[in-house]
Design a protein around this motif. Structure first.
Motif, PDB file in Angstrom:
ATOM      1  N   LYS A  17       0.814  -1.210   0.000  1.00 57.53           N
ATOM      2  CA  LYS A  17       0.000   0.000   0.000  1.00 57.53           C
ATOM      3  C   LYS A  17       0.857   1.274   0.000  1.00 57.53           C
ATOM      4  O   LYS A  17       0.556   2.228  -0.717  1.00 57.53           O
ATOM      5  CB  LYS A  17      -0.927  -0.029   1.213  1.00 57.53           C
ATOM      6  CG  LYS A  17      -1.937   1.073   1.245  1.00 57.53           C
ATOM      7  CD  LYS A  17      -2.868   0.906   2.430  1.00 57.53           C
ATOM      8  CE  LYS A  17      -3.884   2.016   2.492  1.00 57.53           C
ATOM      9  NZ  LYS A  17      -4.792   1.857   3.623  1.00 57.53           N
ATOM     10  N   SER A  18       1.906   1.326   0.778  1.00 55.75           N
ATOM     11  CA  SER A  18       2.734   2.531   0.858  1.00 55.75           C
ATOM     12  C   SER A  18       3.488   2.782  -0.454  1.00 55.75           C
ATOM     13  O   SER A  18       3.635   3.932  -0.879  1.00 55.75           O
ATOM     14  CB  SER A  18       3.706   2.469   2.037  1.00 55.75           C
ATOM     15  OG  SER A  18       4.670   1.456   1.847  1.00 55.75           O
ATOM     16  N   THR A  19       3.917   1.729  -1.125  1.00 53.63           N
ATOM     17  CA  THR A  19       4.591   1.878  -2.416  1.00 53.63           C
ATOM     18  C   THR A  19       3.611   2.410  -3.464  1.00 53.63           C
ATOM     19  O   THR A  19       3.932   3.307  -4.240  1.00 53.63           O
ATOM     20  CB  THR A  19       5.193   0.534  -2.891  1.00 53.63           C
ATOM     21  OG1 THR A  19       6.079   0.050  -1.884  1.00 53.63           O
ATOM     22  CG2 THR A  19       5.929   0.699  -4.199  1.00 53.63           C
ATOM     23  N   LEU A  20       2.409   1.852  -3.459  1.00 52.23           N
ATOM     24  CA  LEU A  20       1.383   2.307  -4.386  1.00 52.23           C
ATOM     25  C   LEU A  20       1.049   3.783  -4.143  1.00 52.23           C
ATOM     26  O   LEU A  20       0.958   4.580  -5.086  1.00 52.23           O
ATOM     27  CB  LEU A  20       0.121   1.451  -4.241  1.00 52.23           C
ATOM     28  CG  LEU A  20      -1.053   1.831  -5.128  1.00 52.23           C
ATOM     29  CD1 LEU A  20      -0.670   1.705  -6.600  1.00 52.23           C
ATOM     30  CD2 LEU A  20      -2.255   0.975  -4.798  1.00 52.23           C
ATOM     31  N   LYS A  21       0.911   4.148  -2.884  1.00 53.91           N
ATOM     32  CA  LYS A  21       0.606   5.534  -2.529  1.00 53.91           C
ATOM     33  C   LYS A  21       1.722   6.469  -2.997  1.00 53.91           C
ATOM     34  O   LYS A  21       1.460   7.543  -3.555  1.00 53.91           O
ATOM     35  CB  LYS A  21       0.427   5.629  -1.007  1.00 53.91           C
ATOM     36  CG  LYS A  21      -0.212   6.888  -0.531  1.00 53.91           C
ATOM     37  CD  LYS A  21      -0.492   6.788   0.961  1.00 53.91           C
ATOM     38  CE  LYS A  21      -1.200   8.010   1.455  1.00 53.91           C
ATOM     39  NZ  LYS A  21      -1.520   7.947   2.862  1.00 53.91           N
TER      40      LYS A  21
END
Length: 163
Positions: A3-7
Motif C-alpha cells: 500500500k505505501s509503495t502504491l501511494k
C-alpha cells in the motif's frame, strides 16, 4: 506491491501530471514560478478577499484582457493607457496608484524583474505578510470596481447628452 509503495507512486504520478499541465499553460507564469509543489495553502478562508487572491494567483481575474478572445477592446477602462492585464492592474494603472502605495511590496520603484514582484506579492512565504497582501489586493479590486462604475456611468451620460 504494498500500500505505501502504491501511494508513493500515485503521488509521484500526480505531481508529474500537475507539473506538465503547469508547463503547458503560458497564462499562469507567476503561479508556475511560485508554486513548486502541490500542498495545502492556509491563506484561503472562504472570504471575498480569498477569492480575489486565488483569481490573481491563477491569472483569472475578470480584467479587460479577457475580451481579446472575442476581438473586443482590451484597453484599461480606468486609465486608458495600455492593455488591462494582471501586470497592468497590479503594477501600472495610474488610477489605482494611490491605493497601491499602501502596499509596500507594490510601491515604486520596485525591482526590475516584475515577475519577481508579482510572485513575492501573490505568494509571500510569511502568512502575516500574505494576509496583508490579500487584504490590499481586495481593496485594490474593490476600488477598481467602484471606479469602473463611475467611468461607465460617465460614458453613458455623455452618450445620452449627445442624443
Amino acid at each position: 506491491m504494498n500500500k505505501s509503495t502504491l501511494k508513493k507512486r500515485l503521488k509521484e504520478w500526480d505531481d508529474k501530471q500537475w507539473k506538465e499541465e503547469l508547463e503547458a499553460k503560458s497564462s499562469i507564469m507567476v503561479y508556475r514560478s511560485a508554486k513548486t509543489a502541490i500542498k495545502e495553502d492556509p491563506i484561503y478562508d472562504n472570504t471575498a478577499s480569498s477569492i480575489i487572491l486565488f483569481q490573481a494567483r491563477s491569472n483569472t481575474l475578470p480584467l479587460e484582457t479577457r475580451k481579446r478572445h472575442t476581438g473586443e477592446e482590451t484597453t484599461c477602462l480606468l486609465c486608458g493607457d495600455g492593455e488591462e492585464d494582471q501586470h497592468h492592474f497590479l503594477l501600472e494603472c495610474t488610477k489605482l496608484a494611490e491605493e497601491r502605495l499602501k502596499m509596500t511590496s507594490l510601491q515604486r520603484p520596485h525591482q526590475e524583474d516584475q515577475l519577481e514582484v508579482l510572485k513575492t506579492f501573490l505568494f509571500n512565504e510569511s502568512t502575516e505578510e500574505m494576509e496583508k497582501n490579500k487584504e490590499g489586493l481586495y481593496k485594490l479590486w474593490r476600488l477598481r470596481k467602484r471606479k469602473l462604475v463611475t467611468v461607465t456611468d460617465g460614458e453613458q451620460r455623455t452618450g445620452a447628452d449627445r442624443s
